[in-house]
Design an enzyme around this catalytic site. Structure first.
Site, PDB file in Angstrom:
ATOM      1  N   ASP A   1      -6.631  -3.028   3.185  1.00 24.33           N
ATOM      2  CA  ASP A   1      -5.322  -3.678   2.885  1.00 24.33           C
ATOM      3  C   ASP A   1      -5.452  -5.029   3.346  1.00 24.33           C
ATOM      4  O   ASP A   1      -4.670  -5.908   3.006  1.00 24.33           O
ATOM      5  CB  ASP A   1      -4.057  -3.195   3.519  1.00 24.33           C
TER       6      ASP A   1
ATOM      7  N   ASP B   1       0.838  -1.330  -0.250  1.00 26.54           N
ATOM      8  CA  ASP B   1       0.181  -0.041  -0.029  1.00 26.54           C
ATOM      9  C   ASP B   1       0.703   1.231   0.162  1.00 26.54           C
ATOM     10  O   ASP B   1       2.124   1.188   0.527  1.00 26.54           O
ATOM     11  CB  ASP B   1      -0.834  -0.059   1.346  1.00 26.54           C
TER      12      ASP B   1
ATOM     13  N   ARG C   1      -6.081   3.914  -8.032  1.00 24.43           N
ATOM     14  CA  ARG C   1      -7.368   3.999  -7.948  1.00 24.43           C
ATOM     15  C   ARG C   1      -7.883   2.337  -7.799  1.00 24.43           C
ATOM     16  O   ARG C   1      -8.867   2.237  -8.254  1.00 24.43           O
ATOM     17  CB  ARG C   1      -8.010   4.614  -8.938  1.00 24.43           C
TER      18      ARG C   1
ATOM     19  N   THR D   1      -2.550   1.060  -4.840  1.00 23.71           N
ATOM     20  CA  THR D   1      -2.986   2.208  -3.892  1.00 23.71           C
ATOM     21  C   THR D   1      -4.342   2.797  -4.582  1.00 23.71           C
ATOM     22  O   THR D   1      -4.590   2.656  -5.691  1.00 23.71           O
ATOM     23  CB  THR D   1      -1.900   3.708  -3.773  1.00 23.71           C
ATOM     24  N   GLY D   2      -5.023   3.575  -3.610  1.00 28.46           N
ATOM     25  CA  GLY D   2      -6.479   4.002  -4.187  1.00 28.46           C
ATOM     26  C   GLY D   2      -6.220   5.399  -4.304  1.00 28.46           C
ATOM     27  O   GLY D   2      -7.004   5.908  -4.888  1.00 28.46           O
ATOM     28  N   ASP D   3      -4.847   5.900  -4.351  1.00 24.95           N
ATOM     29  CA  ASP D   3      -4.612   7.275  -4.796  1.00 24.95           C
ATOM     30  C   ASP D   3      -4.843   7.397  -6.216  1.00 24.95           C
ATOM     31  O   ASP D   3      -4.632   6.392  -7.156  1.00 24.95           O
ATOM     32  CB  ASP D   3      -3.234   7.731  -4.426  1.00 24.95           C
TER      33      ASP D   3
ATOM     34  N   PHE E   1     -13.164  20.659  -5.918  1.00 30.38           N
ATOM     35  CA  PHE E   1     -12.073  19.823  -6.452  1.00 30.38           C
ATOM     36  C   PHE E   1     -12.848  18.565  -6.598  1.00 30.38           C
ATOM     37  O   PHE E   1     -13.372  17.934  -5.723  1.00 30.38           O
ATOM     38  CB  PHE E   1     -10.788  19.797  -5.790  1.00 30.38           C
TER      39      PHE E   1
ATOM     40  N   GLU F   1      -3.794  20.650   1.150  1.00 30.31           N
ATOM     41  CA  GLU F   1      -4.732  21.763   1.283  1.00 30.31           C
ATOM     42  C   GLU F   1      -3.888  22.318   2.855  1.00 30.31           C
ATOM     43  O   GLU F   1      -3.828  23.607   2.838  1.00 30.31           O
ATOM     44  CB  GLU F   1      -5.860  21.711   1.538  1.00 30.31           C
TER      45      GLU F   1
ATOM     46  N   ASP G   1      -1.571  -1.019   5.977  1.00 29.94           N
ATOM     47  CA  ASP G   1      -1.813  -0.272   7.421  1.00 29.94           C
ATOM     48  C   ASP G   1      -3.257  -0.350   7.472  1.00 29.94           C
ATOM     49  O   ASP G   1      -3.631   0.023   8.800  1.00 29.94           O
ATOM     50  CB  ASP G   1      -1.007   0.767   7.719  1.00 29.94           C
TER      51      ASP G   1
END
EC number: 7.6.2.1
Length: 1198
Positions: free
Chosen positions: A839, A403, A809, A698-700, A561, A513, A835
């Site tokens: 996962d 992850d 993603r 990763t989900g990013d 966004f 941000e 973590d």
């Protein structure tokens, strides 16, 4: 789970009008690997705040269970798991045979050990499952407030039902998947933290429908009688579709209103929500997998060896049976051979259960838990081995699936550099730049590292040209002012605490941000208060140097966004009436919307962006636009209409935003560093040198994942990158049309085309002269189709040709599917590390699962086989402990095979001289105690303490790990070599002893009989196999000598006593007679020497001409002392304060339940040792004295 029929029936019985649609019968559909789990036909209808109406549908309860067994399935399922092991099946067969009349051994000899093994294994399984059960009970009995009779009543989570109205207080966890109705924050928003789900600590915003904002009090909430029609439960975390029917009005629902189980409420006093999905139908639980039963690869290969041994024993029995049939004839009736017991079980010295007991004991001795190198000081977290039978698997891992957030990174963003008006500001050096410089042999001046000038968390910037009002002297001070105001105004951050720069904290939807607002504060533009319509900023140095003034900005519109827009905009009004649009976003998106006439600035800023990107920094472009009142009023009317739309609201808002986000003036760009965990780049580089390939799942979004891959040294500019993305013009065009069937067809064809193209290119590069390293980046939408059975082989072939793979993603289930694809498709040993709760499926799908413990939730740790606090500790876990465990266990298994085969073959050679009659060569007690006493302890010492090279050398030469990946120490060739020497030695034992005893006589002049010869042969066997163990050791301590000497001494003590008390009179005084002759001592000296001579020659030739890698390292470092100094033992010494070192030394190291460290006793006794070194009083313990007695004293360095 309810289908269409139940939903319709529930609607009718509830007394409400349901939509008149034809009833359907729920059908069963096959779930294919790689697809989002298909939903049941139709939708589900939920009646909010009406339990009676929901009863006929029989929604599942909210109780969850993650256990492997229950009361009824424990015994049958547990026994099934045990008898999956070939060794247990083999020994069960031997035990059954031992109960028959033809068996020469008593049944107890086999049944008792088998029962003991089964009992110990089942107790271990029960204990591990009991811990899971206790964890489930803790969760199920947590309390939540539910609306009952117009007041909030506290009930356990497990009693929650679909449709209930619940109240969740600040910092509370969501007990089920909830529909957000109302909260205490203005505009119906709440902030949630998903750290328990995905490890991210940044806050996410959820917004209730405007129609439900008033239902925050129990009186109002009791009046809520809505009807929810939504999708069936599924495992997609990022999607949700449905409608809320209230007051005869249908309102569309989206993921913005969904609160997932396991997330927590932040920055909100409380919220009111209704339950949508419960228990195992929640999205997080549908992404979970059943608790797997994991067995190491070495254990499965051992099963094959046992089958081969079984076949070998069957062959021996067959030869004996054929020989018996040929030899025994009626004319030899006077010998009484008819009805003689068969020799079939005479070879039961092949005792796999004894072997498994030894292996289990060796595996259960955990050195990992006590390793100081894997102790994390900041979180006070040691490493933890939660599964004892996978230690050796750590020594053969070839693929690591990791992850990103919270595993590779700290999820800590820091403002690092910026570019304003074509000028670069910031003097820091990133970890990537430092790593590149080190690889190129360039030494960087530490003084230029801005880490030494860090101001606060989130801000790691140092440049006097901008700090403390220095920007006023720059060529473009007005543009600097716009830059700082854009940072301070264009965001959705909420301030908390005192309105002072030192005490205020910011709650942001993303750490980026928060870092930008903190940067604005440090530049002198301090954002300290927010209302629904106004932002307050304390500005410094704007009028003149040193002057501070509070300024309010009216926020007129916020264009939020999202992944499609890739930008955020705010329309604000200054106190003087000036209307400004501030916009920040991805460089390609901002550049498309810039006004003409900025060519030079765009070119220079583009160069700066590339420079920042190559340093591994995350970049954003900032721009603004002055608006006239007429332009704004005209646009605002369209914006209000789009915001009020009930259908395609998001799409219409995006279209309206395009009308005003144009003709922008470029201000500059920011560069933010996503802080990696300490030592991650070096760890990844070391693991790569060890032959391990690392994939990031990763989900990013893709840009973020690629940046982190660069920062971790997974990807660099020298690599050929294959990017398979759904963000193409063709796919966007089809998605805009909204035809789901067409979208699926186009994406599938596009993915197929891209996979084929990339595979062809990859194969071309592999055969080219330059042979560059390859990297694959693919997003979750494309991965869903790439995992289709038709395309999966192509994806696997492409991935295996790449050095690095990044999947963006991706859902939790897709992580598990990618892991399973490599595990099952490529037959490679895999390790997953993460973590968060997202996962867990990936961790359970891999051969070895590692959870990151510490700051975030513990779901990953609870599902893991091993737990560590930092990613960098994988180096020690794999290269040191994993490698040592693999080598030790390989030696133990092959030695067990060797010593039992040697013993058994001497019995087999004897049958040729007894007419295959089944006569035993050895006494029953010899065979029973051979594995238990006479040869047991030395092999345990080897399995616990043997090591080829030290921990430091294992990490210095990570290439040594490749021997484990190749399984160099447990191949059939290795087994065959041991088998050859077993045959050779058994022949010497039998024929040398029997031949030399033909003319031997005792002191009375009588010739030796059967039991004299067999006792002599058995003595030679015991001595030889114990000395052979010493020859195979890489590190020898006094414990090795004691164990070998003790085992041989145990044999002599036993035979001295047994020869006196032998009731059968077979061995009466045999050993005393033997030891009274010269023959005994001559044979005892000569036979082991001849038997081991072949091994000695073979080992010498192998080491000199065909050495293993570790043997080369041994020769290189053979003159270095093996003792470890205190500084080396406390490798983390520089990070420990004296108090921490004393505390850790005394508290962590052995107490009454002493466990050794696993470093072959190369350090003194711990507790009193550290006490004497650190000035802490700790009394001497028995094991301290024993350990120091076992130490080789090394001369002090002068």
């Amino acid at each position: 789970m309810s289908g269409w029929n139940r939903s319709s029936r529930g609607a009718r019985l509830g007394g409400r009008n349901s939509s008149s649609q034809p009833e359907r019968t729920s059908t069963t559909r096959t779930v294919r690997l790689g697809r989002v789990q298909p939903q049941a036909p139709g939708h589900r209808t939920i009646f909010c705040n009406d339990r009676e109406a929901n009863i006929p549908v029989r929604f599942p309860g909210n109780s969850i269970s993650t256990t492997k067994y229950n009361f009824f399935t424990f015994l049958p399922k547990g026994l099934f798991e045990q008898f999956r092991r070939v060794a247990n099946l083999y020994f069960l067969t031997i035990s059954i045979l031992s109960t028959t009349p033809i068996s020469p051994v008593h049944p107890v000899t086999n049944v008792v050990p088998l029962s003991l093994v089964l009992f110990v294994s089942l107790v271990k399984e029960a204990f591990e499952d009991w811990k899971r059960f206790q964890n489930d009970m803790t969760i199920n009995n947590a309390s939540v407030d539910v609306l009952q009779d117009q007041k909030w009543e506290s009930i356990p989570w497990k009693k929650l039902q679909v449709g209930d109205i619940v109240r969740i207080k600040q910092n509370g966890y969501f007990p089920a998947d909830l529909l957000f109705l109302a909260g205490t924050n203005p505009d119906g928003v709440c902030y949630i933290e998903t750290a328990n789900l995905d490890g991210e600590t940044n806050l996410k915003i959820r917004k209730a429908l405007e129609k439900t904002w008033d239902y925050s009090s129990p009186e109002k909430a009791s009046e809520f009688k809505g009807e929810v029609q939504c999708e069936q439960p599924n495992n997609s975390l990022y999607t949700f579709t449905g409608n809320l029917i209230i007051d005869k009005q249908t309102l569309p629902l989206s993921p913005n209103q969904l609160l997932l189980r396991g997330c927590s409420l932040r920055n909100t006093e409380y919220i009111v929500a209704t339950v949508i999905f419960t228990g195992h139908e929640t999205k997080v639980m549908m992404n979970a997998m059943n608790v797997p039963s994991k067995r190491s690869t070495l254990e499965r290969k051992l099963d094959k060896l046992i089958l081969a041994l079984f076949a070998f024993l069957f062959m021996l029995c067959l030869i004996g049976a054929i020989g018996s049939g040929v030899f025994i004839n009626d004319k030899y009736y006077y010998l009484g051979l008819r009805g003689k017991k068969n020799a079939g079980s005479s070879y039961s010295s092949f005792d796999p259960n004894n072997r498994f007991l030894m292996i289990k004991f060796i595996q259960s001795t955990q050195y990992i838990n006590n390793d100081l190198r894997m102790y994390h000081v900041e979180s006070n977290t040691p490493a933890l081995a939660r599964t004892s039978n996978l230690n050796e698997e750590l020594g053969q891992v070839e693929y690591i699936f990791s992850d990103k957030t919270g595993t590779l990174t700290r999820n800590l963003m820091e403002f690092f550099k910026c570019s304003i008006g074509g000028e670069v500001y910031g003097t820091g050096i990133t970890e990537i730049e430092r790593g590149i410089a080190e690889r190129n042999g360039i030494k960087l001046d530490e003084g230029y590292n801005s880490g030494n000038a860090a101001h606060e968390k989130g801000f790691n910037f140092d440049d006097p040209k901008l700090m403390r009002g220095g920007w006023r002297n720059e060529p473009n001070p007005d543009l600097c002012k716009e830059f700082f105001r854009c940072l301070a105004i264009c965001h959705t951050v909420l301030p908390e605490g005192d309105e002072s720069p030192e005490k205020i904290t910011y709650q942001a939807a993303s750490p980026d941000e928060s870092a930008l607002v903190i940067a604005a504060k440090n530049f002198g533009f301090f954002f300290y208060r927010r209302t629904p319509t106004t932002i307050y900023v304390r500005e410094s140095h704007t009028e003149k140097l040193g002057k501070v003034q509070d300024v309010s900005y009216e926020i007129l519109n916020v264009l939020e966004f999202n992944s499609t827009r890739k930008r955020q905009s705010v329309v604000c009004r200054y106190t003087d009436g000036r209307l400004v649009l501030y916009c920040k976003g991805a460089d390609n998106v901002i550049y498309e919307r810039l006004a003409d006439g900025q060519g030079d600035l765009k070119k220079v800023s583009r160069e700066h962006l590339e420079f920042f990107g190559s340093a591994g920094l995350r970049t954003l472009c900032l721009a603004y636009r002055d608006l006239s009142p007429d332009t704004y009023e005209s646009w605002n009317e369209k914006f209000i209409q789009a915001k009020s739309s009930l259908r395609d609201r998001e799409k219409k808002l995006d279209e309206v935003a395009e009308l005003i986000e144009k003709d922008l003036i470029l201000i500059g760009c920011t560069a933010i560093e996503d802080k990696l965990q300490e030592g991650v780049p070096n760890c990844i580089e070391t693991l790569s040198r060890a032959g391990i390939k690392i994939w990031v799942l990763t989900g990013d979004k893709m840009e973020t994942a690629i940046n982190i891959a660069y920062a971790c040294n997974l990807i660099n500019n020298e690599m050929k990158q294959f990017i398979i993305s759904s963000e193409t013009d063709l796919i966007r065009e089809v998605e805009d049309r909204g035809d789901q069937v067409e979208i699926a067809r186009v994406i599938r064809e596009e993915v197929k085309k891209q996979l084929k193209r990339c595979l062809e290119e990859a194969q071309h590069y592999l055969y080219s002269v330059s042979h560059p390293k390859l990297a694959l980046v693919i997003d979750g939408k494309c991965l869903m189709y790439a995992l289709d059975p038709i395309l999966r082989v192509t994806l696997l072939n492409l991935s295996l040709n790449c050095n690095s793979v990044v999947c963006c993603r991706v859902s939790p289930l897709q992580k598990a599917q990618v892991t399973s694809m490599v595990k099952k498709g490529a037959k490679k040993i895999t390790l997953s590390i993460g973590d968060g709760a997202n996962d867990v499926s990936m961790i359970q799908a891999a051969h070895v699962g590692v959870g990151i413990s510490g700051q975030e939730g513990m779901q990953a740790v609870m599902a893991s086989d091993f737990a560590i606090a930092q990613f960098r500790f994988l180096t020690d876990l794999l290269l040191v402990h994993g490698r040592w465990s693999y080598i030790r266990l390989c030696k133990v298994i092959t030695y067990f095979f060797y010593k039992n085969l040697t013993f058994t073959l001497t019995q087999f050679w004897f049958t040729f001289q007894t007419g295959f009659s089944g006569q035993r060569f050895y006494d029953d007690w010899f065979q029973s105690l051979y594995n238990v006493i006479f040869t047991a302890l030395p092999v345990i010492i080897v399995g616990l303490f043997d090591k080829d090279v030290s921990a430091a050398l294992s990490k210095k030469y990570p290439e040594l790990y490749k021997e484990g990946i190749r399984n160099a120490f447990f191949k059939w060739r290795v087994v065959a070599v041991w088998g050859f020497f077993s045959v050779y030695q058994s022949l010497i034992f039998y024929y040398f002893v029997t031949s030399s005893s033909d003319r031997a006589q005792n002191s009375s002049g009588k010739m030796f009989g059967l039991w004299d010869v067999s006792t002599m042969a058995f003595t030679c066997v015991v001595v030889t196999v114990n000395f052979r163990l010493i020859m195979m050791c890489n590190s020898i301590t006094r414990w090795h000598y004691i164990s070998v000497g003790g085992s041989i001494a145990a044999w002599f003590i036993f035979i001295f006593i047994y020869c006196i008390i032998d009731q059968k009179k077979n061995l009466y005084y045999v050993i005393y007679v033997l030891m009274s002759t010269f023959y005994f001592y001559f044979t005892l000296l000569l036979v082991p020497v001849f038997a081991l001579f072949g091994d000695f020659v073979y080992q010498g030739i192998q080491r000199w001409f065909f050495p293993f890698d570790y043997q080369i390292i041994q020769e290189v470092h053979r003159h270095e002392p093996e003792g470890r100094s205190r500084e080396d033992l406390l490798e983390i010494g520089n990070q420990l304060t004296p108090a921490e070192a004393r505390s850790f030394a005394v508290a962590q190291l052995p107490r009454e339940g002493s466990k050794h460290t696993g470093f072959a006793f190369d350090s003194p006794g711990y507790e009193s040792f550290f006490a004497s070194q650190l000035g802490v009083h700790a009394p001497q313990k028995a094991w301290d004295v024993a350990r120091r007695a076992s130490m080789k004293r090394t001369p002090k360095k002068k």
